[in-house]
Design an enzyme around this catalytic site. Structure first.
Site, PDB file in Angstrom:
ATOM      1  N   TYR A   1      -6.285 -18.571  11.868  1.00 37.41           N
ATOM      2  CA  TYR A   1      -5.394 -19.658  11.331  1.00 37.41           C
ATOM      3  C   TYR A   1      -4.434 -18.883  10.191  1.00 37.41           C
ATOM      4  O   TYR A   1      -3.030 -19.249  10.337  1.00 37.41           O
ATOM      5  CB  TYR A   1      -6.228 -20.653  10.631  1.00 37.41           C
ATOM      6  CG  TYR A   1      -5.588 -21.717   9.728  1.00 37.41           C
ATOM      7  CD1 TYR A   1      -4.858 -22.508  10.302  1.00 37.41           C
ATOM      8  CD2 TYR A   1      -5.487 -21.327   8.138  1.00 37.41           C
ATOM      9  CE1 TYR A   1      -3.865 -23.391   9.270  1.00 37.41           C
ATOM     10  CE2 TYR A   1      -4.855 -22.198   7.604  1.00 37.41           C
ATOM     11  CZ  TYR A   1      -4.083 -23.281   7.986  1.00 37.41           C
ATOM     12  OH  TYR A   1      -3.266 -24.013   7.120  1.00 37.41           O
TER      13      TYR A   1
ATOM     14  N   ARG B   1      -1.971  -3.025  -6.892  1.00 34.12           N
ATOM     15  CA  ARG B   1      -2.413  -4.267  -6.195  1.00 34.12           C
ATOM     16  C   ARG B   1      -3.310  -5.144  -7.099  1.00 34.12           C
ATOM     17  O   ARG B   1      -3.357  -6.470  -7.112  1.00 34.12           O
ATOM     18  CB  ARG B   1      -2.806  -3.892  -4.863  1.00 34.12           C
ATOM     19  CG  ARG B   1      -2.097  -3.208  -3.973  1.00 34.12           C
ATOM     20  CD  ARG B   1      -2.467  -2.758  -2.461  1.00 34.12           C
ATOM     21  NE  ARG B   1      -3.462  -3.463  -1.928  1.00 34.12           N
ATOM     22  CZ  ARG B   1      -2.877  -4.389  -1.023  1.00 34.12           C
ATOM     23  NH1 ARG B   1      -1.640  -4.308  -0.849  1.00 34.12           N
ATOM     24  NH2 ARG B   1      -3.722  -5.248  -0.279  1.00 34.12           N
TER      25      ARG B   1
ATOM     26  N   HIS C   1      -4.837  -8.783   3.131  1.00 35.04           N
ATOM     27  CA  HIS C   1      -6.513  -8.602   3.209  1.00 35.04           C
ATOM     28  C   HIS C   1      -6.709  -9.289   4.327  1.00 35.04           C
ATOM     29  O   HIS C   1      -6.274 -10.168   5.200  1.00 35.04           O
ATOM     30  CB  HIS C   1      -6.993  -9.448   2.226  1.00 35.04           C
ATOM     31  CG  HIS C   1      -7.020  -8.873   0.822  1.00 35.04           C
ATOM     32  ND1 HIS C   1      -7.016  -9.220  -0.526  1.00 35.04           N
ATOM     33  CD2 HIS C   1      -6.448  -7.289   0.380  1.00 35.04           C
ATOM     34  CE1 HIS C   1      -6.905  -8.371  -1.467  1.00 35.04           C
ATOM     35  NE2 HIS C   1      -6.698  -7.139  -0.797  1.00 35.04           N
TER      36      HIS C   1
ATOM     37  N   ARG D   1       0.842  -1.296   0.064  1.00 32.86           N
ATOM     38  CA  ARG D   1      -0.031   0.040   0.084  1.00 32.86           C
ATOM     39  C   ARG D   1       0.918   1.292  -0.025  1.00 32.86           C
ATOM     40  O   ARG D   1       2.074   1.355   0.460  1.00 32.86           O
ATOM     41  CB  ARG D   1      -0.903  -0.087   1.271  1.00 32.86           C
ATOM     42  CG  ARG D   1      -1.975  -1.131   1.081  1.00 32.86           C
ATOM     43  CD  ARG D   1      -2.823  -1.095   2.296  1.00 32.86           C
ATOM     44  NE  ARG D   1      -3.977  -2.033   2.369  1.00 32.86           N
ATOM     45  CZ  ARG D   1      -3.943  -3.257   2.776  1.00 32.86           C
ATOM     46  NH1 ARG D   1      -2.689  -3.760   3.089  1.00 32.86           N
ATOM     47  NH2 ARG D   1      -4.845  -4.417   2.921  1.00 32.86           N
TER      48      ARG D   1
ATOM     49  N   HIS E   1      -2.591   2.417  -6.321  1.00 33.78           N
ATOM     50  CA  HIS E   1      -3.199   1.348  -5.639  1.00 33.78           C
ATOM     51  C   HIS E   1      -3.681   0.425  -6.589  1.00 33.78           C
ATOM     52  O   HIS E   1      -3.879  -1.022  -6.119  1.00 33.78           O
ATOM     53  CB  HIS E   1      -4.631   1.949  -4.876  1.00 33.78           C
ATOM     54  CG  HIS E   1      -5.131   0.669  -3.892  1.00 33.78           C
ATOM     55  ND1 HIS E   1      -4.569   0.698  -2.603  1.00 33.78           N
ATOM     56  CD2 HIS E   1      -5.866  -0.203  -4.054  1.00 33.78           C
ATOM     57  CE1 HIS E   1      -5.054  -0.039  -1.992  1.00 33.78           C
ATOM     58  NE2 HIS E   1      -6.008  -0.810  -2.732  1.00 33.78           N
TER      59      HIS E   1
ATOM     60  N   LYS F   1      -1.603  -1.640   7.318  1.00 33.96           N
ATOM     61  CA  LYS F   1      -2.784  -1.219   7.553  1.00 33.96           C
ATOM     62  C   LYS F   1      -3.690  -1.824   8.538  1.00 33.96           C
ATOM     63  O   LYS F   1      -4.489  -1.250   9.224  1.00 33.96           O
ATOM     64  CB  LYS F   1      -3.580  -1.375   5.957  1.00 33.96           C
ATOM     65  CG  LYS F   1      -5.106  -0.747   6.096  1.00 33.96           C
ATOM     66  CD  LYS F   1      -5.788  -0.898   4.781  1.00 33.96           C
ATOM     67  CE  LYS F   1      -7.236  -0.261   4.727  1.00 33.96           C
ATOM     68  NZ  LYS F   1      -7.956  -0.405   3.522  1.00 33.96           N
TER      69      LYS F   1
END
Length: 339
Positions: A302, A268, A292, A162, A265, A201
């Site tokens: 997990y 990405r 994410h 980012r 951006h 983030k």
């Protein structure tokens, strides 16, 4: 309603100050603040103070009904602040839930606000189709801007991190031996540099494996900025990071409309599309590298524990090699490109 206003004014002296909406909201804010960053906590309190307290702060929390809460939110909506109204609805729901939990009220009147506000239409960051990657790479290679800007463009495409993560990147976050860049959840603030404390983030440490091409870029610019904190230092003041507009300005100079064609951006999106279409990498590996947030709580725990670091290192090197293969000007489908 003038009569209702007079009635409220007469009843005001009888209200227990600890049970007013403002008092309950501040109590909720104080209890919840441990989960938030200092900036986020201050931002929430500022929104409460500006948009909720002037209208209902003095009211007894037990007297507030759904209709009145909706009127407050509508007044924010009418100013065109749809996103703020949506966030305030979330705060109201949480505050009134806290009032139930602390035995001030029996039920939460904010629950029925769900679906009552105008939904903000999400806008996606523009990104080129994968077929135009050779074109983008060609324009980047011939870009006549300053070397640090060109390096930032290339590094952003290679790591698809980012913007703020790259702008505030520090030299001490690079592990040359392990070929990794560790983005902390929060960085040490630099005096005079706004938002310099921003890290990853999601505010949890994020590791970016570095391809040999990414390491070469860092080695190339280290003589320029290595004595300063920021890797991509500002042009006029190396003690500060490059401007947040640097990448998009460079893309515009290269002939792209950053509102329609591609923005920083959008790198990405390009990377995510290519990695998924290649069929070579598991979804969890890609999502972990994209940093994410997993919505499923069990999966989130997990995936956070499972770093997949070795596999991600292979994936990042594949991506860098794939980009190099496209520099000849011919497009290759991700699925057709080998290891």
């Amino acid at each position: 309603d003038p009569n209702e206003a007079k009635k409220q004014a007469r009843a005001q002296p009888l209200i227990d100050e600890s049970n007013t909406f403002a008092a309950v909201a501040r109590e909720w804010h104080g209890k919840s603040g441990a989960r938030w960053s200092a900036d986020h906590s201050a931002r929430i309190l500022r929104r409460l103070t500006m948009d909720l307290f002037p209208q209902i702060g003095h009211r007894a929390v037990a007297d507030l009904k759904t209709k009145e809460l909706l009127q407050v939110l509508r007044s924010v909506e009418e100013r065109g602040h749809l996103d703020v109204a949506g966030r305030l609805r979330q705060y109201l729901t949480a505050i009134m839930r806290y009032a139930v939990q602390t035995d001030r009220i029996d039920s939460n009147p904010a629950t029925d606000l769900q679906g009552a506000l105008t939904v903000v239409k999400s806008t996606h960051h523009p990104a080129l189709s994968l077929e135009r990657l050779p074109e983008l790479l060609g324009r980047m290679d011939t870009f006549a801007g300053r070397m640090l800007t060109k390096s930032a463009l290339e590094f952003t495409l290679l790591t698809f991190a980012r913007s703020s993560e790259i702008r505030f990147m520090r030299w001490d976050e690079i592990d040359w031996k392990r070929a990794t860049w560790t983005i902390p959840g929060q960085r040490e603030a630099v005096d005079g540099v706004k938002n310099s404390q921003r890290g990853a983030k999601m505010m949890t440490t994020h590791i970016v494996p570095l391809s040999s091409q990414a390491l070469a870029i860092l080695a190339r610019i280290k003589p320029l900025t290595g004595e300063y904190s920021f890797v991509f230092a500002g042009d006029h003041n190396p003690g500060k990071p490059m401007s947040e507009n640097t990448i998009n300005k460079a893309l515009r100079l290269m002939g792209y409309d950053t509102a329609k064609d591609i923005c920083g951006h959008g790198f990405r999106t390009l990377a995510c599309s290519a990695l998924n279409e290649s069929g070579k990498w598991a979804r969890d590996v890609i999502e972990r590298q994209m940093s994410h947030q997993e919505r499923n709580g069990v999966r989130a725990a997990y995936i956070h524990k499972a770093e997949y670091l070795a596999r991600r290192q292979q994936m990042m090197q594949w991506w860098a090699n794939y980009l190099d293969a496209l520099r000849g000007g011919k497009y290759i489908e991700p699925v057709e490109y080998g290891y």
